[in-house]
Design a protein around this motif. Structure first.
Motif, PDB file in Angstrom:
ATOM      1  N   TYR A  30      22.034  -1.490  15.637  1.00 42.30           N
ATOM      2  CA  TYR A  30      22.077  -1.093  17.048  1.00 42.30           C
ATOM      3  C   TYR A  30      21.773   0.402  17.207  1.00 42.30           C
ATOM      4  O   TYR A  30      22.434   1.247  16.602  1.00 42.30           O
ATOM      5  CB  TYR A  30      23.428  -1.473  17.653  1.00 42.30           C
ATOM      6  CG  TYR A  30      23.579  -2.971  17.720  1.00 42.30           C
ATOM      7  CD1 TYR A  30      23.133  -3.684  18.832  1.00 42.30           C
ATOM      8  CD2 TYR A  30      24.084  -3.695  16.636  1.00 42.30           C
ATOM      9  CE1 TYR A  30      23.212  -5.064  18.876  1.00 42.30           C
ATOM     10  CE2 TYR A  30      24.160  -5.069  16.667  1.00 42.30           C
ATOM     11  CZ  TYR A  30      23.724  -5.750  17.792  1.00 42.30           C
ATOM     12  OH  TYR A  30      23.789  -7.128  17.830  1.00 42.30           O
ATOM     13  N   ASN A  31      20.762   0.671  18.009  1.00 40.82           N
ATOM     14  CA  ASN A  31      20.298   2.047  18.210  1.00 40.82           C
ATOM     15  C   ASN A  31      20.496   2.531  19.638  1.00 40.82           C
ATOM     16  O   ASN A  31      19.930   3.561  20.026  1.00 40.82           O
ATOM     17  CB  ASN A  31      18.810   2.171  17.838  1.00 40.82           C
ATOM     18  CG  ASN A  31      18.621   2.269  16.342  1.00 40.82           C
ATOM     19  OD1 ASN A  31      19.376   1.676  15.582  1.00 40.82           O
ATOM     20  ND2 ASN A  31      17.617   2.998  15.909  1.00 40.82           N
ATOM     21  N   TYR A  32      21.272   1.788  20.409  1.00 47.10           N
ATOM     22  CA  TYR A  32      21.609   2.177  21.780  1.00 47.10           C
ATOM     23  C   TYR A  32      23.089   1.874  21.952  1.00 47.10           C
ATOM     24  O   TYR A  32      23.520   0.727  21.812  1.00 47.10           O
ATOM     25  CB  TYR A  32      20.759   1.379  22.782  1.00 47.10           C
ATOM     26  CG  TYR A  32      21.066   1.619  24.253  1.00 47.10           C
ATOM     27  CD1 TYR A  32      20.251   2.453  25.017  1.00 47.10           C
ATOM     28  CD2 TYR A  32      22.134   0.989  24.877  1.00 47.10           C
ATOM     29  CE1 TYR A  32      20.514   2.657  26.375  1.00 47.10           C
ATOM     30  CE2 TYR A  32      22.401   1.190  26.222  1.00 47.10           C
ATOM     31  CZ  TYR A  32      21.590   2.021  26.961  1.00 47.10           C
ATOM     32  OH  TYR A  32      21.851   2.219  28.299  1.00 47.10           O
ATOM     33  N   PHE A  33      23.882   2.933  22.192  1.00 49.66           N
ATOM     34  CA  PHE A  33      25.326   2.771  22.387  1.00 49.66           C
ATOM     35  C   PHE A  33      25.668   2.987  23.856  1.00 49.66           C
ATOM     36  O   PHE A  33      25.414   4.065  24.399  1.00 49.66           O
ATOM     37  CB  PHE A  33      26.113   3.806  21.577  1.00 49.66           C
ATOM     38  CG  PHE A  33      26.186   3.560  20.093  1.00 49.66           C
ATOM     39  CD1 PHE A  33      25.600   2.442  19.513  1.00 49.66           C
ATOM     40  CD2 PHE A  33      26.852   4.459  19.267  1.00 49.66           C
ATOM     41  CE1 PHE A  33      25.672   2.225  18.142  1.00 49.66           C
ATOM     42  CE2 PHE A  33      26.930   4.246  17.904  1.00 49.66           C
ATOM     43  CZ  PHE A  33      26.335   3.135  17.337  1.00 49.66           C
TER      44      PHE A  33
ATOM     45  N   LYS B 217      29.099   4.252  12.522  1.00 47.88           N
ATOM     46  CA  LYS B 217      28.149   3.976  11.440  1.00 47.88           C
ATOM     47  C   LYS B 217      27.991   2.475  11.228  1.00 47.88           C
ATOM     48  O   LYS B 217      26.882   1.978  10.977  1.00 47.88           O
ATOM     49  CB  LYS B 217      28.641   4.622  10.147  1.00 47.88           C
ATOM     50  CG  LYS B 217      28.491   6.129  10.084  1.00 47.88           C
ATOM     51  CD  LYS B 217      29.037   6.664   8.765  1.00 47.88           C
ATOM     52  CE  LYS B 217      28.954   8.171   8.703  1.00 47.88           C
ATOM     53  NZ  LYS B 217      29.546   8.713   7.443  1.00 47.88           N
ATOM     54  N   LYS B 218      29.102   1.749  11.310  1.00 48.70           N
ATOM     55  CA  LYS B 218      29.051   0.303  11.076  1.00 48.70           C
ATOM     56  C   LYS B 218      28.175  -0.385  12.110  1.00 48.70           C
ATOM     57  O   LYS B 218      27.328  -1.225  11.775  1.00 48.70           O
ATOM     58  CB  LYS B 218      30.465  -0.273  11.092  1.00 48.70           C
ATOM     59  CG  LYS B 218      30.531  -1.714  10.614  1.00 48.70           C
ATOM     60  CD  LYS B 218      31.942  -2.123  10.227  1.00 48.70           C
ATOM     61  CE  LYS B 218      31.945  -3.461   9.502  1.00 48.70           C
ATOM     62  NZ  LYS B 218      33.292  -3.845   9.028  1.00 48.70           N
ATOM     63  N   MET B 219      28.349  -0.038  13.386  1.00 48.66           N
ATOM     64  CA  MET B 219      27.540  -0.652  14.440  1.00 48.66           C
ATOM     65  C   MET B 219      26.073  -0.251  14.283  1.00 48.66           C
ATOM     66  O   MET B 219      25.172  -1.063  14.524  1.00 48.66           O
ATOM     67  CB  MET B 219      28.076  -0.249  15.810  1.00 48.66           C
ATOM     68  CG  MET B 219      29.426  -0.871  16.124  1.00 48.66           C
ATOM     69  SD  MET B 219      29.918  -0.701  17.860  1.00 48.66           S
ATOM     70  CE  MET B 219      29.971   1.068  17.985  1.00 48.66           C
TER      71      MET B 219
ATOM     72  N   GLY C  26      23.299   9.992  13.578  1.00 49.04           N
ATOM     73  CA  GLY C  26      22.027  10.691  13.624  1.00 49.04           C
ATOM     74  C   GLY C  26      21.396  10.690  14.996  1.00 49.04           C
ATOM     75  O   GLY C  26      21.959  10.197  15.981  1.00 49.04           O
ATOM     76  N   GLY C  27      20.194  11.213  15.055  1.00 50.83           N
ATOM     77  CA  GLY C  27      19.537  11.424  16.341  1.00 50.83           C
ATOM     78  C   GLY C  27      18.796  10.245  16.897  1.00 50.83           C
ATOM     79  O   GLY C  27      18.306  10.304  18.021  1.00 50.83           O
ATOM     80  N   ASP C  28      18.701   9.143  16.131  1.00 51.63           N
ATOM     81  CA  ASP C  28      17.880   8.030  16.621  1.00 51.63           C
ATOM     82  C   ASP C  28      18.653   7.080  17.533  1.00 51.63           C
ATOM     83  O   ASP C  28      18.065   6.162  18.101  1.00 51.63           O
ATOM     84  CB  ASP C  28      17.275   7.244  15.452  1.00 51.63           C
ATOM     85  CG  ASP C  28      18.332   6.594  14.565  1.00 51.63           C
ATOM     86  OD1 ASP C  28      19.448   7.136  14.508  1.00 51.63           O
ATOM     87  OD2 ASP C  28      18.028   5.571  13.929  1.00 51.63           O
TER      88      ASP C  28
END
Length: 799
Positions: A414-417, A407-409, A471-473
């Motif tokens: 950031y939306n790509y891990f 959650k923090k990242m 989440g899904g994003d």
């Protein structure tokens, strides 16, 4: 202390999918010979017929299309001979017919057929009839012989370890295909699920037939006294073309897991760059984002991903692992948020690297949290080289921790891990580089915090916790199965892309490293996840500042290979050169390869060689079939590469126009077969189009797939060729049209833009190629453009 008993049982099930079952007949046992009839002991659908022999307690399976028995001596391990025939309803696959055979220890094995599925579903339910818990290390469900009508010596097996002789294959994770390379006839065996166990498949030779043995590795699977449970699901099917069987296997997995693929774009990864490698820095990443916005974003590059070395933590074993804070002495002293904001300002997605399932038990931060870690049987923390110490993902405190970090990242922007070292979540050894089966001593650990959770189940729960947290994003990019292939099947359905091989050149194969794995696992791409073969290197020279295994690629010809391969095969495109320093001709390669087509791509010679050299991609979504043939010489000497049209899946009664993209020139018409000498480590990307009695678009200039992505519509009507092309602002777009001598002598009369012409130009280029015509179109903004070419017909030629 309760005593643990070890039992080995057999077979496989469709976990949680069967919602209703009804018996259709009474029980028949092996001793009831007088009552035997085929109808009582067989089931069938339009693909397969299964017959149980109560005398031998084995089954045989017949293919409808091949009109022959393709599975012999199917041995359900532990079968007692009591059998029931019935029907079953699956929440996923609908109604089916089932043969259920009882086994020792009160369990059962089911063989199920569903009307729309070409596979036999093999299912085992195990039961603990003792008064104590049992601890299962592994199950060996079924074994059988594959009969393709030819001796085993000329057959091959293709799995995660590659294309090998059946008796030379060490074993494969998730699937194994037995195939006749000449005909492509084959049997696909695969684990539909890997929910609690890690499914593997082994091959050997018995009486000149290929013997297949299925196995589920658990490490620890504790079943309480009096309980019963279905295990994993195995599917087996015969196919005239085993490539199609592998694809249907992937489709079945996607259906079982309810996989909905997340949209992807090309990704820039900072790690391998010759300048600003590793994690880069705030200034360099912002500079890069601005460069991408102005030059490459319209062509498909949409993510800037920061790699390892941004995070805080002590140096113990491999990377630092305090992922909830930034290294104050590193390249991002202002934190990660300002960079994410700057990247997003340029219209790009910000990505970040981390290791979700491992920390360092030596770190003072965890002095009072040693219960967070998994432990070996000898009482030491479960630490592996580079991977660090495995977190116990069944511990509620750990679950809260990984959710908090994710959650923090995400809140940083950031939306790509990119999630590395995933194998650590399975609490197994690091056996890099892992392709074929390796004995990793799974289970060499003490019980987890929740001892009723298997290591694979805990791993999957961990990925689900991360998804629920953000989440899904957020796009989940898994990395990498080669560290330990236990994470291969266990990640399916829970990540959006997966690194299917080791780091670039870590196996010494240079440009072949990613292509080798991406080829043998091609059927998963676009169905189960996006195959990530690691970045395509394009720069001429310069070693990565973070990874000495990544150096320059050399010549322009060699630089085109990997990007072209990724583009034609439709896999996940990544870049990791310092883009602002690349010369224009190298940037041009990226522009023409980064976008992803949505057609079907297959290796023509998938079962002929370790690394296929011929790919064919086609797409009919525009209403016109667009076909591209990719020829790749991965060898370091000149090779003659070619195929018959029939072998490639084309009509051998038809002649085709052909255009070579990188050479930018028409080729002689193709009929019957095609072949050519390719210099060492080079490729040819050839668009082909069946000849008609009028002009047709064979190729376009925007992308190596030559119309699959940009040419949205093409139509011939009333001696006019018209279409809709999706243009990129400022890009010189060219239509390559053939057939001016087909059905007559066609002369271009007029070229026009239909609709809004503001900022759009169209030009008929001087005709210098016999039978060919080139049209140049340019737009000041990115938009679909409708164009029309009117022709006059002269004297009839080449009827």
């Amino acid at each position: 202390m309760r005593k643990l008993f070890f039992i080995v049982v057999v077979l496989i099930a469709l976990p949680y999918a069967v919602v209703n079952a009804k018996l259709l007949s009474t029980n028949y046992t092996a001793d009831n010979k007088a009552g035997f009839s085929e109808s009582r002991y067989s089931i069938s659908n339009s693909f397969i017929t299964v017959v149980f022999n109560p005398n031998t307690k084995t089954l045989e399976v017949r293919s409808t299309s091949a009109k022959k028995i393709f599975l012999k001596n199917v041995v359900p391990n532990g079968a007692t001979g009591t059998i029931r025939k019935g029907e079953v309803t699956s929440a996923v696959f609908g109604k089916g017919r089932v043969l259920t055979i009882t086994t020792a220890n009160g369990g059962s094995i089911s063989f199920t057929l569903y009307p729309l599925q070409p596979f036999l579903f093999v299912t085992q339910t195990i039961k603990n009839e003792s008064n104590n818990d049992v601890d299962l290390e592994k199950l060996n469900p079924v074994s059988f012989l594959v009969d393709l009508g030819k001796p085993a010596t000329i057959l091959k097996t293709l799995g995660t370890g590659g294309l090998l002789d059946p008796d030379k294959n060490s074993g494969s994770y998730v699937f194994l295909t037995t195939v006749d390379p000449t005909t492509r006839n084959g049997v696909v065996t695969g684990w539909l699920t890997n929910e609690k166990g890690s499914g593997v498949v082994f091959s050997g030779v018995d009486n000149n037939l290929v013997e297949i043995k299925a196995q589920i590795d658990y490490g620890h699977f504790r079943l309480p006294a009096g309980k019963s449970e279905a295990t994993e699901t195995l599917v087996i099917g015969y196919f005239d073309d085993a490539r199609l069987g592998e694809e249907q296997f992937a489709d079945a997995i996607a259906k079982q897991q309810n996989i909905k693929l997340k949209a992807r774009s090309a990704v820039y990864c900072t790690w391998y760059s010759e300048k600003n490698g590793g994690a880069g820095s705030e200034p360099s990443t912002i500079e890069l984002a601005k460069f991408i916005k102005n030059t490459l974003q319209p062509f498909g590059l949409g993510v800037v991903q920061i790699d390892d070395q941004w995070q805080d933590g002590g140096q113990y074993n491999g990377p630092h692992r305090r992922f909830d804070r930034v290294d104050p002495k590193g390249g991002y002293p202002n934190g990660m948020t300002p960079t994410a904001i700057a990247v997003k300002k340029e219209g790009l997605t910000a990505g970040i690297w981390w290791m979700p399932f491992a920390r360092n038990h030596q770190d003072p931060e965890y002095k009072d949290r040693q219960n967070w870690f998994a432990y070996r049987k000898n009482g030491k923390p479960f630490e592996t080289q580079w991977g660090g110490t495995s977190l116990d993902l069944t511990n509620p405190e750990v679950q809260s921790h990984i959710a908090y970090v994710a959650k923090k990242m995400h809140n940083w922007g950031y939306n790509y891990f990119k999630m590395d070292g995933l194998y650590t979540g399975t609490v197994t050894e690091q056996v890099y580089i892992n392709d074929g089966y390796k004995n990793d001593s799974i289970g060499n650990n003490r019980p987890l915090f929740n001892p009723l959770k298997t290591q694979i189940e805990a791993f999957r729960d961990g990925l689900k916790i991360l998804r629920n947290a953000v989440g899904g994003d957020v796009f989940f990019s898994g990395c990498c199965v080669s560290q330990n292939m236990r994470s291969f099947g266990a990640s399916i359905g829970l990540v959006n892309s997966m690194r299917i091989g080791p780091d670039f050149n870590h196996d010494g194969q240079t440009i072949r490293t990613g292509a080798i794995r991406a080829s043998r696992l091609y059927f998963l791409n676009g169905r189960v996840w996006w195959n990530d073969p690691d970045p395509s290197m394009i720069r001429e020279n310069g070693t990565s500042s973070a990874d000495g295994g990544s150096a320059g690629i050399g010549s322009l010809t060699r630089a085109r290979m990997l990007p072209s391969f990724v583009a034609v095969s439709g896999q996940f495109f990544l870049s990791s050169d310092w883009l602002p320093s690349l010369p224009a001709d190298r940037i041009e390669i990226m522009k023409r390869c980064m976008a992803s087509h949505r057609g079907i791509a297959r290796p023509v010679d998938a079962f002929d060689k370790t690394l296929p050299s011929i790919w064919i991609a086609n797409d009919q979504r525009s209403g016109t079939q667009r076909i591209v043939i990719g020829l790749f010489n991965w060898d370091t000497v000149t090779q003659n590469i070619g195929s018959t049209l029939r072998r490639a899946g084309l009509n051998d009664k038809t002649s085709y126009h052909a255009f070579d993209f990188w050479e930018n020139k028409p080729l002689p018409d193709i009929s019957g077969s095609y072949a050519g000498d390719l210099p060492a480590e080079s490729c040819k990307i050839i668009a082909v189009r069946a000849k008609l009695n009028h002009p047709v678009v064979v190729s376009t200039s925007q992308h190596v797939t030559q119309g699959m992505i940009d040419l949205l519509k093409e139509e011939w009507k009333n001696q006019a060729l018209s279409g809709i092309s999706k243009l990129i602002a400022g890009d010189n777009y060219e239509l390559r049209i053939a057939g001016l001598n087909d059905g007559g002598s066609w002369k271009i009369n007029e070229a026009t833009i239909i609709g809004n012409k503001d900022g759009v130009s169209i030009e008929v280029l001087p005709q210098t190629e016999n039978g060919w015509l080139r049209i140049a179109i340019k737009s000041q903004k990115s938009q679909p453009i409708k164009w029309q070419l009117r022709f006059n017909k002269g004297n009839t030629q080449n009827q």
